[in-house]
Structure formats: structure tokens, C-alpha cells
Design an enzyme around this catalytic site. Sequence first.
Site, PDB file in Angstrom:
ATOM      1  N   HIS A  76       0.821  -1.216   0.000  1.00  0.00           N
ATOM      2  CA  HIS A  76       0.000   0.000   0.000  1.00  0.00           C
ATOM      3  C   HIS A  76       0.852   1.262   0.000  1.00  0.00           C
ATOM      4  O   HIS A  76       1.930   1.317   0.596  1.00  0.00           O
ATOM      5  CB  HIS A  76      -0.996   0.004   1.167  1.00  0.00           C
ATOM      6  CG  HIS A  76      -0.393  -0.010   2.540  1.00  0.00           C
ATOM      7  ND1 HIS A  76      -0.113   1.139   3.237  1.00  0.00           N
ATOM      8  CD2 HIS A  76      -0.031  -1.033   3.354  1.00  0.00           C
ATOM      9  CE1 HIS A  76       0.392   0.826   4.427  1.00  0.00           C
ATOM     10  NE2 HIS A  76       0.458  -0.481   4.514  1.00  0.00           N
ATOM     11  N   ASP A 193       6.269   1.768   6.954  1.00  0.00           N
ATOM     12  CA  ASP A 193       5.015   1.061   6.710  1.00  0.00           C
ATOM     13  C   ASP A 193       4.152   1.963   5.829  1.00  0.00           C
ATOM     14  O   ASP A 193       3.584   2.917   6.315  1.00  0.00           O
ATOM     15  CB  ASP A 193       4.342   0.759   8.044  1.00  0.00           C
ATOM     16  CG  ASP A 193       2.937   0.194   7.910  1.00  0.00           C
ATOM     17  OD1 ASP A 193       2.572  -0.240   6.801  1.00  0.00           O
ATOM     18  OD2 ASP A 193       2.211   0.207   8.928  1.00  0.00           O
ATOM     19  N   GLU A 226      -5.088   1.178   2.739  1.00  0.00           N
ATOM     20  CA  GLU A 226      -4.910   0.050   3.648  1.00  0.00           C
ATOM     21  C   GLU A 226      -4.956   0.482   5.098  1.00  0.00           C
ATOM     22  O   GLU A 226      -5.478  -0.248   5.959  1.00  0.00           O
ATOM     23  CB  GLU A 226      -3.576  -0.635   3.343  1.00  0.00           C
ATOM     24  CG  GLU A 226      -3.367  -1.976   4.047  1.00  0.00           C
ATOM     25  CD  GLU A 226      -2.738  -1.844   5.435  1.00  0.00           C
ATOM     26  OE1 GLU A 226      -2.679  -2.849   6.160  1.00  0.00           O
ATOM     27  OE2 GLU A 226      -2.293  -0.716   5.795  1.00  0.00           O
ATOM     28  N   GLU A 227      -4.431   1.664   5.416  1.00  0.00           N
ATOM     29  CA  GLU A 227      -4.354   2.098   6.812  1.00  0.00           C
ATOM     30  C   GLU A 227      -5.728   2.323   7.442  1.00  0.00           C
ATOM     31  O   GLU A 227      -5.839   2.393   8.664  1.00  0.00           O
ATOM     32  CB  GLU A 227      -3.512   3.371   6.929  1.00  0.00           C
ATOM     33  CG  GLU A 227      -2.026   3.184   6.620  1.00  0.00           C
ATOM     34  CD  GLU A 227      -1.295   2.327   7.633  1.00  0.00           C
ATOM     35  OE1 GLU A 227      -1.933   1.836   8.584  1.00  0.00           O
ATOM     36  OE2 GLU A 227      -0.075   2.131   7.471  1.00  0.00           O
ATOM     37  N   ASP A 247       4.296  -6.271   3.675  1.00  0.00           N
ATOM     38  CA  ASP A 247       4.070  -5.209   4.669  1.00  0.00           C
ATOM     39  C   ASP A 247       5.084  -5.387   5.793  1.00  0.00           C
ATOM     40  O   ASP A 247       6.020  -6.163   5.673  1.00  0.00           O
ATOM     41  CB  ASP A 247       2.623  -5.272   5.171  1.00  0.00           C
ATOM     42  CG  ASP A 247       2.052  -3.902   5.503  1.00  0.00           C
ATOM     43  OD1 ASP A 247       2.793  -3.074   6.073  1.00  0.00           O
ATOM     44  OD2 ASP A 247       0.867  -3.656   5.216  1.00  0.00           O
ATOM     45  N   HIS A 327       4.396   1.954  13.449  1.00  0.00           N
ATOM     46  CA  HIS A 327       3.449   3.072  13.572  1.00  0.00           C
ATOM     47  C   HIS A 327       3.965   4.163  14.488  1.00  0.00           C
ATOM     48  O   HIS A 327       3.203   4.995  14.982  1.00  0.00           O
ATOM     49  CB  HIS A 327       2.061   2.586  14.023  1.00  0.00           C
ATOM     50  CG  HIS A 327       1.251   2.001  12.912  1.00  0.00           C
ATOM     51  ND1 HIS A 327      -0.121   1.922  12.944  1.00  0.00           N
ATOM     52  CD2 HIS A 327       1.611   1.484  11.724  1.00  0.00           C
ATOM     53  CE1 HIS A 327      -0.561   1.375  11.826  1.00  0.00           C
ATOM     54  NE2 HIS A 327       0.486   1.086  11.067  1.00  0.00           N
TER      55      HIS A 327
END
Length: 390
Positions: A76, A193, A226-227, A247, A327
Site C-alpha cells: 500500500h 510502513d 490500507e491504513e 508489509d 506506527h
Amino acid sequence: MSETPTRLDIDVDYLQRCLAGLLEIPSPTGYTDEIVRSVCTELESLGIEYQLTRRGAIRARLPGRRSAGARAIVSHLDTLGAQVKALKPNGRLELVPIGTWSARFAEGARVTIFTEKGAYRGTILPLKASGHTYGDEIDKMPIGWDHVELRVDARADSAEQLGMLGIDIGDIVAVDPQPEFSDTGYIISRHLDNKAGVAVMLASMRALIDAPQPPVDVYWLFTIAEEVGHGAAAILPPEVASMVAVDNGTSAPGQNSSEFGVTLSMADMGGPFDYHLTRKLAKLCQENDIRMRKDIFRYYRSDSASALEAGADVRTALVTFGVDASHGYERIHMHALRSLSELLTAYTLSPVAIPRDEKDIGDLSGFTRQPTAAASSPAPAPSERTADPA
């Protein structure tokens, strides 16, 4: 499955250049047009055909000898970020997060606010940010999005002045990645990410351009939401029989992920990944001398989840590069990115072991088996052996 190595050499310098370029482009979910344009331009330079959906998800294709039973590899383009929730009377901005991430990692971040009148710079700060004013009260501040605010680098002492600047509720806020590429191979940045996953895919595709033709078509999918959980549902072609998501893995206490080699996820919040496809990927690592370990992610879902929830009958797997502080202000190592790229090339070129997967539906002929006998039992006769992985 053949034990002949099929992995290709990866241009690590190209991989790093791709990642550095991607990190320079802000792309919170909902604000991905520019990064989509950048990846499409790169695909064109590689001579790889692609299609674009209305909103900007990318479907590239490396043609194989057959189209039925195609494979897909997905990552993504979108990242975490924030939106303006309110214009505050003190001239600051209240925020809500885009994606799931803690305000603990937002405090002190430099950001860009994108408005219809242009972009402004700013800083996310706790509500009590001055030690000279609040003393020890700063250390007693709770953690959460209700306890931070965005200070805009423009004259604004009121909500009215913010409005005059053109700042409005719903404006997108992109967080600076602050990347560092160390001489020891470590890469430290926000938004690894999944811009690292995108760079891995591009490096793999570049290596495959002059390689033998894959046995089946391989679709390289780049999604844009995607998030927030939307993933690959709308871009998956019907002829795809198996899909591998690329990922981040979670390198942390209690996890088995590593910043070196490939981490193969056996399950996430959506449940176990496909038995045969995950074991094929593990075997490819063994045959191609690619360092690999396995892990299970309890608080994680990937691009494949939305496709399965939408009813796609595809085998799915998740291959990852271990990320420390996912994250947050993340860290990875180039060894993992190179290893993942090598695995994707080996998977792309590997033979198809379940021909039945070319059909949407059929009878029991050619259907797979899973081991059921006790480990100490004699090996079954050749006609009874478990089918090779997908």
C-alpha cells in the site's frame, strides 16, 4: 517443487533510491494522488504496463505463459496522518488521526497542513508544552489525541484568523518522515510502513524484467487505503488464485519478527493465512538460502483482509520486513528489504504446484491435502503424499 534456486539478484542501490524518493512524497490515506503519479512514472520507466482505478489504486502486470491461476503481490502507498477536527479559539488546530496510531508518537512531530489555499507548516504539541509555564505539570499530561494540538507556522491567534488563512475542518495533515539511512544498513523513518514494501516490489519488478517468463501472469498491486482497512478488495482481478501481501512485521518483545531476513506471518487478526501458500513461501526461502522466521500478529490486518471479506476466493499470505516501533518512529534494515525482494522474484518464477487453482470451482480431483498422520507414523505411499504447496 523444484529445489533449483530461482531468486534473482537485487539492485540494492535502486531499492534505496526508490524508498528515499517515496518517503519524500506525503501520502496519508485520502491524499495519495502524487505518490500514485510517482509510482506510475516509475513503472513506465521500467516498461511495465499498468492500469489505474478511479481513485488511484495501481494494477501492474508481468505477463506469464498463462493467464488462468494468476498470482498477485500487493502493498500500500498510503500512510498514517491526521485531519483537522476543529479550529480552536487559541489559534491552534484540534486533530483526529488517519489510521491507528498513538498520539504519543505525534507529540513534537513536524507536519504539513494541506488546504485549498496552499500548504502550511506546523508542529503537533501537547496542550501544555512550555516547561517555563507549567513546570512538572507537563509530565502529568495524559496521552491521547484530545491532549495535543497543532501549532501552525503562520500568524493565527484565533479560529477566525485560521479561517482567513484558508484552513478548514477536514484538511489533511501529513507528518514529516525524517528519514535517516545509516552506513550500517539501518533505515530510520516514519512511514516505512509501507513505503518500504512498495520499494521492495519495485526492486523485484526491475530484477524480473529480463528474467524468464513466469509460469502465470503476476499482478503487482499498489493500494491507497490500507491504513483505514480498505486494502485490495476493489483491484483484485478475477483470474488471481493466490495473493501475497508485502508489509511490515512487528519486531518487539513477545514477537518472533526480525529486522533481518524475511518474516513470514502465519496469521493476523483475520485468522490463519493459506496453509499451502505460506508453506510454499517458507520452502522457497529454504531452497534459495533466504533467512526466514515465522510470526503471528494479534493486532494487525493487511491488504488481503479486505479482499477476503469482499468474497474473493484466493489463497493469501503475508511476507514482512521486521519493523521496530511500528506506527511510530520506525526502524528497519536493508537486509530484510533485499531478502524480501529476493523471495518475491523466486515466488514469481516458481512453478505452479496446484493446477486445480486455475478453475474457480470444480470437483475433488486435484484438490490439496494436509498432513493428518501422527509424526511417528511411517511415510505414506507416493500416491497418498500431501500435495506440494500452492
